[in-house]
Design a protein around this motif. Structure first.
Motif, PDB file in Angstrom:
ATOM      1  N   TYR A  21       0.834  -1.211   0.000  1.00  0.00           N
ATOM      2  CA  TYR A  21       0.000   0.000   0.000  1.00  0.00           C
ATOM      3  C   TYR A  21       0.865   1.256   0.000  1.00  0.00           C
ATOM      4  N   ALA A  22       1.965   1.226   0.776  1.00  0.00           N
ATOM      5  CA  ALA A  22       2.833   2.398   0.915  1.00  0.00           C
ATOM      6  C   ALA A  22       3.922   2.461  -0.152  1.00  0.00           C
ATOM      7  N   ASP A  23       3.865   1.542  -1.117  1.00  0.00           N
ATOM      8  CA  ASP A  23       4.848   1.485  -2.200  1.00  0.00           C
ATOM      9  C   ASP A  23       6.270   1.326  -1.650  1.00  0.00           C
ATOM     10  N   ARG A  24       6.407   0.344  -0.734  1.00  0.00           N
ATOM     11  CA  ARG A  24       7.702   0.101  -0.085  1.00  0.00           C
ATOM     12  C   ARG A  24       8.199  -1.323  -0.345  1.00  0.00           C
ATOM     13  N   LEU A  25       7.856  -1.850  -1.514  1.00  0.00           N
ATOM     14  CA  LEU A  25       8.293  -3.199  -1.862  1.00  0.00           C
ATOM     15  C   LEU A  25       9.588  -3.215  -2.668  1.00  0.00           C
ATOM     16  N   GLY A  26      10.172  -2.035  -2.892  1.00  0.00           N
ATOM     17  CA  GLY A  26      11.453  -1.967  -3.587  1.00  0.00           C
ATOM     18  C   GLY A  26      11.320  -1.945  -5.096  1.00  0.00           C
ATOM     19  N   ALA A  27      12.466  -2.087  -5.752  1.00  0.00           N
ATOM     20  CA  ALA A  27      12.516  -1.996  -7.218  1.00  0.00           C
ATOM     21  C   ALA A  27      11.855  -3.188  -7.891  1.00  0.00           C
ATOM     22  N   ASN A  28      11.834  -4.342  -7.204  1.00  0.00           N
ATOM     23  CA  ASN A  28      11.225  -5.550  -7.770  1.00  0.00           C
ATOM     24  C   ASN A  28      10.180  -6.087  -6.781  1.00  0.00           C
ATOM     25  N   PRO A  29       8.952  -5.541  -6.830  1.00  0.00           N
ATOM     26  CA  PRO A  29       7.919  -5.935  -5.866  1.00  0.00           C
ATOM     27  C   PRO A  29       7.592  -7.429  -5.880  1.00  0.00           C
ATOM     28  N   ILE A  30       7.580  -8.040  -7.055  1.00  0.00           N
ATOM     29  CA  ILE A  30       7.241  -9.463  -7.151  1.00  0.00           C
ATOM     30  C   ILE A  30       8.277 -10.310  -6.418  1.00  0.00           C
ATOM     31  N   CYS A  79       1.117 -21.385   0.322  1.00  0.00           N
ATOM     32  CA  CYS A  79       0.118 -21.133  -0.729  1.00  0.00           C
ATOM     33  C   CYS A  79       0.305 -19.740  -1.322  1.00  0.00           C
ATOM     34  N   LEU A  80       0.558 -18.747  -0.457  1.00  0.00           N
ATOM     35  CA  LEU A  80       0.802 -17.387  -0.944  1.00  0.00           C
ATOM     36  C   LEU A  80       2.078 -17.325  -1.784  1.00  0.00           C
ATOM     37  N   HIS A  81       3.083 -18.058  -1.337  1.00  0.00           N
ATOM     38  CA  HIS A  81       4.364 -18.126  -2.050  1.00  0.00           C
ATOM     39  C   HIS A  81       4.159 -18.716  -3.449  1.00  0.00           C
ATOM     40  N   LEU A  82       3.429 -19.828  -3.523  1.00  0.00           N
ATOM     41  CA  LEU A  82       3.160 -20.474  -4.805  1.00  0.00           C
ATOM     42  C   LEU A  82       2.267 -19.599  -5.690  1.00  0.00           C
ATOM     43  N   LEU A  83       1.264 -18.981  -5.080  1.00  0.00           N
ATOM     44  CA  LEU A  83       0.354 -18.116  -5.833  1.00  0.00           C
ATOM     45  C   LEU A  83       1.089 -16.924  -6.438  1.00  0.00           C
ATOM     46  N   THR A  84       2.021 -16.372  -5.679  1.00  0.00           N
ATOM     47  CA  THR A  84       2.823 -15.253  -6.184  1.00  0.00           C
ATOM     48  C   THR A  84       3.615 -15.677  -7.414  1.00  0.00           C
ATOM     49  N   ASP A  89       4.388 -13.866 -11.144  1.00  0.00           N
ATOM     50  CA  ASP A  89       5.651 -14.108 -11.850  1.00  0.00           C
ATOM     51  C   ASP A  89       5.424 -14.762 -13.217  1.00  0.00           C
ATOM     52  N   GLN A  90       4.553 -15.758 -13.261  1.00  0.00           N
ATOM     53  CA  GLN A  90       4.355 -16.537 -14.498  1.00  0.00           C
ATOM     54  C   GLN A  90       3.050 -16.216 -15.235  1.00  0.00           C
ATOM     55  N   PHE A  91       2.166 -15.439 -14.613  1.00  0.00           N
ATOM     56  CA  PHE A  91       0.881 -15.067 -15.233  1.00  0.00           C
ATOM     57  C   PHE A  91       0.089 -16.292 -15.710  1.00  0.00           C
ATOM     58  N   PHE A  92       0.096 -17.340 -14.890  1.00  0.00           N
ATOM     59  CA  PHE A  92      -0.654 -18.576 -15.153  1.00  0.00           C
ATOM     60  C   PHE A  92      -0.250 -19.253 -16.466  1.00  0.00           C
ATOM     61  N   ASP A  93       0.995 -19.064 -16.856  1.00  0.00           N
ATOM     62  CA  ASP A  93       1.516 -19.726 -18.063  1.00  0.00           C
ATOM     63  C   ASP A  93       1.907 -21.165 -17.682  1.00  0.00           C
TER      64      ASP A  93
END
Length: 196
Positions: A21-30, A79-84, A89-93
């Motif tokens: 929310y605060a845009d504090r995830l760094g240069a690579n949020p994913i 589950c959150l790790h895998l979902l991410t 990361d893969q956009f369901f590819d």
């Protein structure tokens, strides 16, 4: 105590949501989200594995009531790790994910760890303990040891330079396994002495 632990396990997710929310995830949020959810999966898994040795040392039997909750939270963060990975990361590819699992060892090991966690999570209820029977349920839940090893290996192969954290996690896991073996041997010696 149960409610305190339940809320404490949510803190990493709340902090992650705040950082997003605060845009504090760094240069690579994913990458940040992937690393954070993976870290907390492994930490909670190790805490779950620490419950039994700690209970054996301290005789704090109430700790057993927290083990299931901690294990389910470890699965939740997995589950959150895998979902991410699958979504952000893969956009369901699916084809790309399958290729990734085959070609990259740390992805293969991470996926294997998640697959082994599934039956543990699905059989975590009191009803499933009754259906499977105590001994069968205990044998099944020994898979958590394999999950711990695979989780540490997944992180070890993922990290390219600074191995400090993977080594620390490996050392903690080794210590926990060592404590369990020591207690099992002590128990066998005690039973043998009483039988003699």
């Amino acid at each position: 105590m149960w409610r305190t632990v339940w809320l404490a396990c949510l803190v990493p997710l709340i902090w992650l949501a705040f950082c997003a929310y605060a845009d504090r995830l760094g240069a690579n949020p994913i990458e940040h989200i992937t690393r954070a959810t993976g870290d907390w999966t492994l930490r909670l898994l190790l805490v779950t594995l620490a419950v039994t040795p700690l209970r054996q040392i301290t005789d704090w039997h109430w700790l057993v009531r927290l083990r299931r909750l901690l294990g389910l939270y470890a699965f939740f963060y997995a589950c959150l790790h895998l979902l991410t990975y699958v979504w952000l990361d893969q956009f369901f590819d699916i084809e790309g994910i399958v290729k990734d699992i085959i070609k990259r060892p740390f992805v293969t090991i991470g996926f294997a760890a998640f697959v082994l966690m599934l039956p543990l999570a699905l059989t975590s209820t009191h009803g499933m303990v009754r259906r499977l029977g105590g001994r069968a349920w205990q044998r099944l839940h020994k898979l958590v040891y394999a999950v711990g090893v695979l989780g540490v290996a997944h992180y070890w192969w993922l990290v390219k330079k600074d191995l400090t954290e993977p080594i620390l996690y490996a050392a903690i896991l080794t210590l926990l396994f060592g404590m369990r073996l020591w207690h099992a041997r002590r128990l066998r010696a005690h039973v043998a002495a009483q039988t003699a």
